[in-house]
Enzyme design. Structure first.
Site, mmCIF file in Angstrom:
data_model
loop_
_atom_site.group_PDB
_atom_site.id
_atom_site.type_symbol
_atom_site.label_atom_id
_atom_site.label_comp_id
_atom_site.label_asym_id
_atom_site.label_seq_id
_atom_site.Cartn_x
_atom_site.Cartn_y
_atom_site.Cartn_z
ATOM 1 N N ASP A 16 91.314 4.682 1.940
ATOM 2 C CA ASP A 16 92.082 5.172 0.794
ATOM 3 C C ASP A 16 91.200 5.992 -0.144
ATOM 4 O O ASP A 16 90.001 5.738 -0.260
ATOM 5 C CB ASP A 16 92.691 3.962 0.055
ATOM 6 C CG ASP A 16 93.811 4.367 -0.880
ATOM 7 O OD1 ASP A 16 94.371 5.469 -0.715
ATOM 8 O OD2 ASP A 16 94.131 3.564 -1.785
ATOM 9 N N TRP A 21 89.607 11.938 -4.322
ATOM 10 C CA TRP A 21 88.359 12.674 -4.029
ATOM 11 C C TRP A 21 88.573 14.169 -4.274
ATOM 12 O O TRP A 21 87.742 14.830 -4.900
ATOM 13 C CB TRP A 21 87.957 12.421 -2.568
ATOM 14 C CG TRP A 21 86.651 13.023 -2.163
ATOM 15 C CD1 TRP A 21 85.423 12.426 -2.170
ATOM 16 C CD2 TRP A 21 86.435 14.356 -1.672
ATOM 17 N NE1 TRP A 21 84.460 13.300 -1.726
ATOM 18 C CE2 TRP A 21 85.058 14.489 -1.414
ATOM 19 C CE3 TRP A 21 87.271 15.453 -1.437
ATOM 20 C CZ2 TRP A 21 84.496 15.663 -0.919
ATOM 21 C CZ3 TRP A 21 86.711 16.621 -0.947
ATOM 22 C CH2 TRP A 21 85.336 16.721 -0.694
ATOM 23 N N ASN A 64 104.091 6.078 4.334
ATOM 24 C CA ASN A 64 103.539 7.389 3.966
ATOM 25 C C ASN A 64 104.523 8.542 4.214
ATOM 26 O O ASN A 64 104.305 9.661 3.740
ATOM 27 C CB ASN A 64 102.207 7.662 4.685
ATOM 28 C CG ASN A 64 101.042 6.863 4.127
ATOM 29 O OD1 ASN A 64 100.127 6.462 4.843
ATOM 30 N ND2 ASN A 64 101.045 6.621 2.823
ATOM 31 N N ARG A 175 88.823 -2.197 2.106
ATOM 32 C CA ARG A 175 89.635 -1.118 1.539
ATOM 33 C C ARG A 175 88.754 -0.303 0.610
ATOM 34 O O ARG A 175 88.054 -0.865 -0.243
ATOM 35 C CB ARG A 175 90.845 -1.642 0.767
ATOM 36 C CG ARG A 175 91.690 -0.481 0.202
ATOM 37 C CD ARG A 175 93.004 -0.899 -0.414
ATOM 38 N NE ARG A 175 93.798 0.284 -0.723
ATOM 39 C CZ ARG A 175 95.122 0.362 -0.613
ATOM 40 N NH1 ARG A 175 95.796 -0.676 -0.204
ATOM 41 N NH2 ARG A 175 95.759 1.473 -0.916
ATOM 42 N N GLU A 194 87.787 -11.922 6.220
ATOM 43 C CA GLU A 194 87.074 -11.722 4.958
ATOM 44 C C GLU A 194 87.503 -10.358 4.420
ATOM 45 O O GLU A 194 87.731 -9.426 5.191
ATOM 46 C CB GLU A 194 85.558 -11.735 5.186
ATOM 47 C CG GLU A 194 85.019 -13.076 5.620
ATOM 48 C CD GLU A 194 85.232 -14.164 4.568
ATOM 49 O OE1 GLU A 194 85.059 -13.881 3.373
ATOM 50 O OE2 GLU A 194 85.576 -15.300 4.962
HETATM 51 C C1 IPE Z 1 97.424 2.897 2.515
HETATM 52 O O1 IPE Z 1 97.132 3.782 1.502
HETATM 53 C C2 IPE Z 1 97.731 3.658 3.780
HETATM 54 C C3 IPE Z 1 96.601 4.346 4.410
HETATM 55 C C4 IPE Z 1 95.363 4.324 4.006
HETATM 56 C C5 IPE Z 1 96.936 5.088 5.594
HETATM 57 P P1 IPE Z 1 98.228 4.303 0.469
HETATM 58 O O2 IPE Z 1 97.540 5.235 -0.457
HETATM 59 O O3 IPE Z 1 99.411 4.830 1.199
HETATM 60 O O4 IPE Z 1 98.671 2.953 -0.254
HETATM 61 P P2 IPE Z 1 99.346 2.706 -1.673
HETATM 62 O O5 IPE Z 1 100.568 3.575 -1.731
HETATM 63 O O6 IPE Z 1 98.350 3.101 -2.707
HETATM 64 O O7 IPE Z 1 99.636 1.246 -1.708
HETATM 65 C C1 IPE Z 2 94.372 7.924 2.050
HETATM 66 O O1 IPE Z 2 94.152 8.685 0.914
HETATM 67 C C2 IPE Z 2 94.947 8.744 3.162
HETATM 68 C C3 IPE Z 2 96.312 8.382 3.556
HETATM 69 C C4 IPE Z 2 97.069 7.495 2.949
HETATM 70 C C5 IPE Z 2 96.854 9.075 4.701
HETATM 71 P P1 IPE Z 2 95.285 8.945 -0.153
HETATM 72 O O2 IPE Z 2 95.994 10.230 0.186
HETATM 73 O O3 IPE Z 2 96.168 7.768 -0.305
HETATM 74 O O4 IPE Z 2 94.431 9.162 -1.453
HETATM 75 P P2 IPE Z 2 94.740 8.666 -2.923
HETATM 76 O O5 IPE Z 2 95.039 7.189 -2.848
HETATM 77 O O6 IPE Z 2 95.926 9.434 -3.400
HETATM 78 O O7 IPE Z 2 93.498 8.966 -3.691
HETATM 79 MG MG MG Z 3 96.174 6.153 -1.507
#
Ligand code: IPE
Ligand code: IPE
Ligand code: MG
Length: 227
Positions: A16, A21, A64, A175, A194
């Site tokens: 995540d 970034w 997603n 995570r 863990e």
């Molecule tokens: C979890 O991240 C899914 C992946 C890393 C593929 P998200 O960014 O989708 O999760 P939430 O929405 O913050 O819970």
């Molecule tokens: C994780 O990064 C990638 C996927 C969920 C595919 P994010 O796109 O969720 O990045 P943030 O959480 O918005 O920073």
């Molecule tokens: Mg995210």
């Protein structure tokens, strides 16, 4: 060096923070995702220097799809590119690909590429398991449904139908990005895993972060309810 009995065989990562970034650098989100793929590539390359037998990566959740179409398209295109560019390296490095989730309902060309990649890497000794169009609620539901159809709902029969049935038990769940939640990832498998929540955004994650996480894992006392 971690001692073998304290070594994590199966590590899963919720990758995540790609969006944040990019935002911090005033770049489009797509750049964050692209950098995220580079972090995956480096991590997979480093696996051979670790005791990890199976690395499971959360690449795309069943939730997603709620993102803007442009971002979803972008992620799917990155998936296409990644399989094409990295498949030869997986084969050369003895990496077996495994996929968790409802990946067969992705675009037909992606399904075809994945089927081909699964077939070509089937002999690999280390597993890279990618969660694609994955959600734990759906996984447990379909496993229970199949178990019921076979006439026996038990812990074992459900486990046999989880996407992780062939993988070692989950030892460590990481995570990145500082969020402290599971977002519908491996809810069944995480029962005694863990957990480690890191304040690093996924594109900044390096093999050294994994080494650090494995060292921390080795320090943890796992009790599994005993004493
Ligand atoms: C979890 O991240 C899914 C992946 C890393 C593929 P998200 O960014 O989708 O999760 P939430 O929405 O913050 O819970
Ligand atoms: C994780 O990064 C990638 C996927 C969920 C595919 P994010 O796109 O969720 O990045 P943030 O959480 O918005 O920073
Ligand atoms: Mg995210």
């Amino acid at each position: 060096m971690t001692t073998p009995d304290k070594a994590a065989r199966h590590v899963a990562i919720i990758m995540d923070g790609n969006g944040r970034w990019a935002k911090r650098r005033h770049l489009p989100r797509a750049m964050g995702h692209r950098k995220g793929v580079e972090a995956v590539r480096e991590l997979v390359r480093s696996l051979k220097d670790t005791p990890v037998e199976c690395l499971t990566l959360y690449a795309f959740s069943s939730e997603n799809w709620k993102r803007p179409e442009e971002e979803v398209d972008d992620l799917m295109n990155l998936m296409r590119k990644f399989i094409k560019s990295d498949l030869p390296e997986f084969i050369a490095n003895d990496v077996r690909l495994h996929i968790l989730g409802d990946w067969r309902s992705l675009a037909p060309d992606i399904v075809e590429m994945l089927e081909d990649a699964l077939a070509q890497t089937a002999q690999g000794s280390r597993t890279l398991a990618v969660a694609l169009n994955y959600g734990a609620h759906a996984e447990i539901t379909q496993a229970a449904r199949k178990a019921a159809a076979e006439g026996e709902i038990s812990q074992e029969s459900i486990e046999r139908h989880l996407f992780s049935a062939d993988l070692p038990p989950l030892d460590l769940l990481i995570r990145t990005s500082g969020e402290v939640r599971l977002s519908n990832f491996l809810l069944w498998q995480a029962a005694y895993a863990e957990m480690l929540f890191l304040d690093v955004l996924w594109p900044d994650f390096t093999p050294d972060h994994l080494t650090g996480a494995l060292a921390e894992f080795a320090e943890r006392e796992r009790r599994f309810g005993g004493r």
